[in-house]
Design a protein around this motif. Structure first.
Motif, PDB file in Angstrom:
ATOM      1  N   LEU A 186       0.828  -1.214   0.000  1.00 17.06           N
ATOM      2  CA  LEU A 186       0.000   0.000   0.000  1.00 17.06           C
ATOM      3  C   LEU A 186       0.861   1.262   0.000  1.00 17.06           C
ATOM      4  O   LEU A 186       0.466   2.293  -0.533  1.00 17.06           O
ATOM      5  N   GLU A 187       2.048   1.146   0.609  1.00 11.16           N
ATOM      6  CA  GLU A 187       2.862   2.349   0.782  1.00 11.16           C
ATOM      7  C   GLU A 187       3.266   2.986  -0.543  1.00 11.16           C
ATOM      8  O   GLU A 187       3.298   4.197  -0.666  1.00 11.16           O
ATOM      9  N   SER A 188       3.550   2.131  -1.536  1.00 13.24           N
ATOM     10  CA  SER A 188       3.978   2.677  -2.828  1.00 13.24           C
ATOM     11  C   SER A 188       2.808   3.310  -3.589  1.00 13.24           C
ATOM     12  O   SER A 188       3.008   4.017  -4.569  1.00 13.24           O
ATOM     13  N   MET A 189       1.580   3.040  -3.143  1.00 11.55           N
ATOM     14  CA  MET A 189       0.403   3.572  -3.828  1.00 11.55           C
ATOM     15  C   MET A 189      -0.203   4.744  -3.064  1.00 11.55           C
ATOM     16  O   MET A 189      -1.323   5.149  -3.335  1.00 11.55           O
ATOM     17  N   TRP A 190       0.532   5.264  -2.105  1.00 12.59           N
ATOM     18  CA  TRP A 190       0.027   6.186  -1.095  1.00 12.59           C
ATOM     19  C   TRP A 190      -0.895   7.291  -1.603  1.00 12.59           C
ATOM     20  O   TRP A 190      -1.937   7.561  -1.034  1.00 12.59           O
ATOM     21  N   GLU A 191      -0.470   7.968  -2.674  1.00 12.80           N
ATOM     22  CA  GLU A 191      -1.236   9.120  -3.156  1.00 12.80           C
ATOM     23  C   GLU A 191      -2.182   8.755  -4.296  1.00 12.80           C
ATOM     24  O   GLU A 191      -2.893   9.601  -4.806  1.00 12.80           O
ATOM     25  N   LYS A 192      -2.181   7.502  -4.718  1.00 14.88           N
ATOM     26  CA  LYS A 192      -3.044   7.089  -5.829  1.00 14.88           C
ATOM     27  C   LYS A 192      -4.494   6.987  -5.388  1.00 14.88           C
ATOM     28  O   LYS A 192      -4.764   6.597  -4.254  1.00 14.88           O
ATOM     29  N   PRO A 193      -5.429   7.297  -6.280  1.00 11.79           N
ATOM     30  CA  PRO A 193      -6.834   7.088  -5.904  1.00 11.79           C
ATOM     31  C   PRO A 193      -7.123   5.597  -5.730  1.00 11.79           C
ATOM     32  O   PRO A 193      -6.578   4.766  -6.468  1.00 11.79           O
ATOM     33  N   ALA A 194      -7.972   5.286  -4.750  1.00 11.80           N
ATOM     34  CA  ALA A 194      -8.245   3.886  -4.427  1.00 11.80           C
ATOM     35  C   ALA A 194      -8.801   3.137  -5.630  1.00 11.80           C
ATOM     36  O   ALA A 194      -8.581   1.945  -5.787  1.00 11.80           O
ATOM     37  N   GLY A 195      -9.516   3.874  -6.506  1.00  8.87           N
ATOM     38  CA  GLY A 195     -10.107   3.242  -7.677  1.00  8.87           C
ATOM     39  C   GLY A 195      -9.080   2.709  -8.650  1.00  8.87           C
ATOM     40  O   GLY A 195      -9.403   1.886  -9.507  1.00  8.87           O
ATOM     41  N   ALA A 196      -7.825   3.173  -8.538  1.00  6.36           N
ATOM     42  CA  ALA A 196      -6.794   2.758  -9.490  1.00  6.36           C
ATOM     43  C   ALA A 196      -6.044   1.514  -9.019  1.00  6.36           C
ATOM     44  O   ALA A 196      -5.160   1.017  -9.707  1.00  6.36           O
ATOM     45  N   LEU A 197      -6.399   1.002  -7.843  1.00  9.80           N
ATOM     46  CA  LEU A 197      -5.679  -0.157  -7.302  1.00  9.80           C
ATOM     47  C   LEU A 197      -6.182  -1.465  -7.920  1.00  9.80           C
ATOM     48  O   LEU A 197      -7.312  -1.542  -8.390  1.00  9.80           O
ATOM     49  N   SER A 198      -5.325  -2.484  -7.876  1.00  6.04           N
ATOM     50  CA  SER A 198      -5.763  -3.810  -8.334  1.00  6.04           C
ATOM     51  C   SER A 198      -6.690  -4.417  -7.295  1.00  6.04           C
ATOM     52  O   SER A 198      -6.791  -3.929  -6.165  1.00  6.04           O
ATOM     53  N   GLY A 199      -7.376  -5.490  -7.668  1.00  8.75           N
ATOM     54  CA  GLY A 199      -8.332  -6.122  -6.762  1.00  8.75           C
ATOM     55  C   GLY A 199      -7.715  -6.506  -5.425  1.00  8.75           C
ATOM     56  O   GLY A 199      -8.278  -6.242  -4.368  1.00  8.75           O
ATOM     57  N   GLY A 200      -6.535  -7.108  -5.482  1.00  5.60           N
ATOM     58  CA  GLY A 200      -5.870  -7.531  -4.257  1.00  5.60           C
ATOM     59  C   GLY A 200      -5.505  -6.347  -3.382  1.00  5.60           C
ATOM     60  O   GLY A 200      -5.734  -6.348  -2.170  1.00  5.60           O
ATOM     61  N   GLN A 201      -4.958  -5.312  -4.036  1.00  9.16           N
ATOM     62  CA  GLN A 201      -4.589  -4.111  -3.283  1.00  9.16           C
ATOM     63  C   GLN A 201      -5.815  -3.457  -2.657  1.00  9.16           C
ATOM     64  O   GLN A 201      -5.768  -2.968  -1.529  1.00  9.16           O
ATOM     65  N   GLN A 202      -6.928  -3.470  -3.416  1.00 13.93           N
ATOM     66  CA  GLN A 202      -8.159  -2.890  -2.881  1.00 13.93           C
ATOM     67  C   GLN A 202      -8.612  -3.641  -1.633  1.00 13.93           C
ATOM     68  O   GLN A 202      -9.073  -3.038  -0.674  1.00 13.93           O
ATOM     69  N   GLN A 203      -8.473  -4.974  -1.660  1.00 17.71           N
ATOM     70  CA  GLN A 203      -8.889  -5.741  -0.491  1.00 17.71           C
ATOM     71  C   GLN A 203      -8.013  -5.414   0.711  1.00 17.71           C
ATOM     72  O   GLN A 203      -8.496  -5.279   1.824  1.00 17.71           O
ATOM     73  N   MET A 204      -6.696  -5.271   0.471  1.00 16.70           N
ATOM     74  CA  MET A 204      -5.779  -4.888   1.551  1.00 16.70           C
ATOM     75  C   MET A 204      -6.209  -3.557   2.139  1.00 16.70           C
ATOM     76  O   MET A 204      -6.262  -3.370   3.350  1.00 16.70           O
ATOM     77  N   LEU A 205      -6.515  -2.603   1.230  1.00 12.23           N
ATOM     78  CA  LEU A 205      -6.887  -1.260   1.687  1.00 12.23           C
ATOM     79  C   LEU A 205      -8.205  -1.307   2.459  1.00 12.23           C
ATOM     80  O   LEU A 205      -8.356  -0.642   3.482  1.00 12.23           O
ATOM     81  N   ALA A 206      -9.140  -2.128   1.986  1.00 14.44           N
ATOM     82  CA  ALA A 206     -10.433  -2.216   2.672  1.00 14.44           C
ATOM     83  C   ALA A 206     -10.253  -2.764   4.088  1.00 14.44           C
ATOM     84  O   ALA A 206     -10.859  -2.265   5.039  1.00 14.44           O
ATOM     85  N   ILE A 207      -9.368  -3.765   4.214  1.00  7.18           N
ATOM     86  CA  ILE A 207      -9.108  -4.311   5.553  1.00  7.18           C
ATOM     87  C   ILE A 207      -8.395  -3.258   6.404  1.00  7.18           C
ATOM     88  O   ILE A 207      -8.744  -3.027   7.560  1.00  7.18           O
ATOM     89  N   GLY A 208      -7.411  -2.583   5.784  1.00  7.49           N
ATOM     90  CA  GLY A 208      -6.676  -1.537   6.511  1.00  7.49           C
ATOM     91  C   GLY A 208      -7.599  -0.432   6.987  1.00  7.49           C
ATOM     92  O   GLY A 208      -7.500   0.034   8.125  1.00  7.49           O
ATOM     93  N   ARG A 209      -8.508  -0.029   6.122  1.00  8.77           N
ATOM     94  CA  ARG A 209      -9.439   1.057   6.487  1.00  8.77           C
ATOM     95  C   ARG A 209     -10.296   0.649   7.687  1.00  8.77           C
ATOM     96  O   ARG A 209     -10.503   1.428   8.608  1.00  8.77           O
ATOM     97  N   ALA A 210     -10.764  -0.626   7.678  1.00  7.03           N
ATOM     98  CA  ALA A 210     -11.588  -1.089   8.799  1.00  7.03           C
ATOM     99  C   ALA A 210     -10.769  -1.157  10.088  1.00  7.03           C
ATOM    100  O   ALA A 210     -11.267  -0.847  11.168  1.00  7.03           O
ATOM    101  N   LEU A 211      -9.477  -1.534   9.955  1.00  4.80           N
ATOM    102  CA  LEU A 211      -8.631  -1.650  11.152  1.00  4.80           C
ATOM    103  C   LEU A 211      -8.320  -0.291  11.763  1.00  4.80           C
ATOM    104  O   LEU A 211      -8.063  -0.185  12.963  1.00  4.80           O
ATOM    105  N   MET A 212      -8.343   0.768  10.923  1.00  2.00           N
ATOM    106  CA  MET A 212      -8.043   2.107  11.422  1.00  2.00           C
ATOM    107  C   MET A 212      -9.033   2.551  12.498  1.00  2.00           C
ATOM    108  O   MET A 212      -8.754   3.460  13.265  1.00  2.00           O
ATOM    109  N   ALA A 213     -10.203   1.931  12.547  1.00  2.00           N
ATOM    110  CA  ALA A 213     -11.179   2.294  13.578  1.00  2.00           C
ATOM    111  C   ALA A 213     -10.851   1.624  14.918  1.00  2.00           C
ATOM    112  O   ALA A 213     -11.538   1.844  15.894  1.00  2.00           O
TER     113      ALA A 213
END
Lengths: 233, 290
Positions: A123-150
């Motif tokens: 995720l770190e290398s994609m830091w400033e990229k819009p989430a819509g531009a991520l691959s499916g796997g990266q999106q899943q990582m981000l979705a889990i990360g976003r939920a963990l931030m709470a």
């Protein structure tokens, strides 16, 4: 930690949950398996408070929460990684993570973000990229990360392996297990029953809005009907 | 040449007001998918309330501030008491509610204020500035400056604050916004309040030039809506460009054709946009992914 009793829910006049009862204890991974349309996602939405229930009770840490709004349930410690990731596509990876901690805004998020980056280095290398531009796997990582931030105590995961390449599925499963080892309680909804049963402590089989079967993951795996219907054996 | 310059300056001035009304539409649409046709009434309330509070010997800046605050309250009440109880209704029903609210507010204004036209003293005097043969009202500059200030402030808010990102998040994916703990009702509250304040400021700025009365909102809402449509509904830069463009086209039509056709231009533009470019100049065509 979570106990659901006799929950019913409907879309308009069509009832889709006909009295579901289940519980999740602290530190467990509990998986909910079942076919398409069995009501798995509806149940998770009901737990998160984005799907109204028509009857029954939902208790979190002993406290009834079924009348509390969705944002209050996040504040209590229930986070969900929804089916199909549901990221904020126009916002950057960083902003998606920052918004994950919306209810803790103002707090110092550096260590939390560092933890997510350690969990998902890509995720770190994609830091400033819009989430819509991520691959499916990266999106899943981000979705889990976003939920963990709470900083949840209970994590609801809806089909985290859906649409992922096999090696990505393995990665997601190992992350889920690592989160459990860190003390997180997890309710995992999966269509990929073999994968879910491999990491779960206990399992429920949901069929057309009812719990058809429940038990330890090992028992469920050994059940003849489950082997035929869900494991393809 | 002097003539053209004159038309451009007056076109940009009204265009800036249309842009602000269009921005109000955009903000509420973004947060809630509702087209708020009471947007013009916010503009009317800003102007009328400033006039009437100032009549009670309150200094003008204070009167303007009071007008903006009360209009914000009206925006909040509109959402809480008219829109929110109908939550879950179809967008058409919600849009009709806003039309009802707009008629209601106009009626109230007629009773509380009056039915006459009113004006306000211009901010920087009324001596026209000569520029290339055209006479530009100092208030025009106030309108343009004020509009630019609001646009920049709004942009900074959306780009630089977490609350701004939460508005984008709510607009991009309401389910996900609720699942991470955003109280989406509060976000919509907020969008109504900000839209109301933007409308009120537009009303205060334009009153010294165009006068105000209880029913100026109707036409302004339609013009602002045309601006938002032209730019692409849901696009903030689109609303600004659409507003300025509409103002210019109107001024040119009034100048070179006949001022009788001035108001028809906005409706013609709505029609052309709907038929030829439904997504507007800046909007993206809506693609449903299954």
């Amino acid at each position: 930690m979570l106990s659901i009793e006799n929950v019913t829910s409907a879309y308009g006049r069509i009832e889709v949950l006909h009295g579901v009862t289940l519980h999740v204890e602290v530190g467990e991974i509990v998986t909910l398996i079942g076919a398409n349309g069995a009501g798995k996602t509806t149940l998770l939405h009901a737990i998160s408070g984005v799907q109204p229930i028509t009857g029954g009770t939902i208790k979190f840490a002993g406290m009834p929460i079924e009348k509390r709004p969705a944002h209050a349930r996040v504040a209590f410690g229930i986070s969900q990684v929804p089916e199909g990731r549901q990221l904020f596509a126009p916002l950057s990876v960083k902003d998606n993570l920052r918004l994950g901690a919306w209810l803790r805004r103002g707090a110092d998020l550096k260590s939390d973000i560092a933890r997510i980056c350690a969990l998902f280095p890509m995720l770190e290398s994609m830091w400033e990229k819009p989430a819509g531009a991520l691959s499916g796997g990266q999106q899943q990582m981000l979705a889990i990360g976003r939920a963990l931030m709470a900083k949840p105590r209970l994590l609801l995961l809806d089909e985290p392996s859906m649409g992922l390449a096999p090696n990505m599925v393995d990665h997601v499963l190992s992350v889920i297990r690592a989160l459990k080892d860190d003390g997180l309680t997890i309710l995992l909804v999966e269509q990929n029953a073999p994968a879910a049963l491999a990491i779960a402590d206990r399992a429920y089989v949901l069929e057309t809005g009812r719990v058809a079967l429940s038990g330890t993951a090992a028992d469920i795996k050994a059940d003849r009907r489950v082997r035929e219907a869900y494991l393809g054996l | 040449m002097a003539e053209l310059l004159q038309f451009v300056s007056s076109g940009l001035t009204v265009g800036a007001i249309y842009a602000l009304v269009g921005l109000g539409f955009t903000l509420i649409y973004k947060a809630s998918d509702i087209i708020n046709f009471a947007q013009g009434e916010f503009v009317m309330l800003g102007g009328m309330m400033t006039v009437f509070v100032a009549m009670a010997d309150v200094p003008l800046p204070v009167a303007a501030l009071i007008a903006a605050i009360v209009t914000a309250g009206v925006g909040l009440a509109l959402h809480r008491f008219a829109i929110e109880p109908a939550r879950g209704a179809s967008p058409v029903v919600l849009i009709m509610i806003t039309i009802g609210a707009s008629i209601f507010l106009r009626g109230i204004a007629q009773i509380v204020f009056d039915k006459r036209f009113h004006s306000l003293p211009p901010l920087f005097g009324s001596d026209p500035i000569q520029f290339g043969g055209a006479a530009i009202l100092p208030q025009s500059l106030a309108v343009l400056g004020g509009a630019a200030f609001i646009v920049i402030l709004l942009w900074l808010f959306i780009e630089r604050t977490l609350l701004g990102k939460a508005v984008i998040a709510t607009s991009a994916n309401r389910l996900a916004a609720r699942l991470i703990g955003i109280d989406t009702r509060q976000i919509v509250d907020f969008s109504f309040v900000v839209s109301a304040v933007i409308g009120a400021i537009a009303g205060i700025l334009i009153t010294p030039i165009a006068l105000t009365s209880y029913d100026v909102g109707t036409l302004l809402a339609l013009k602002g809506f045309a601006a938002a449509m032209l730019g692409g509904i849901g696009s903030a830069p689109g609303a600004v460009v659409g507003g300025l463009l509409l103002g210019m086209i109107e001024a040119m039509t009034a100048g070179y054709l006949s001022s009788n056709y001035k108001d028809a231009v906005a409706f013609l533009i709505i029609l052309i946009v709907l038929i030829a470019i439904p997504q507007g100049l800046f909007g993206r065509a809506k693609i449903e992914r299954v």
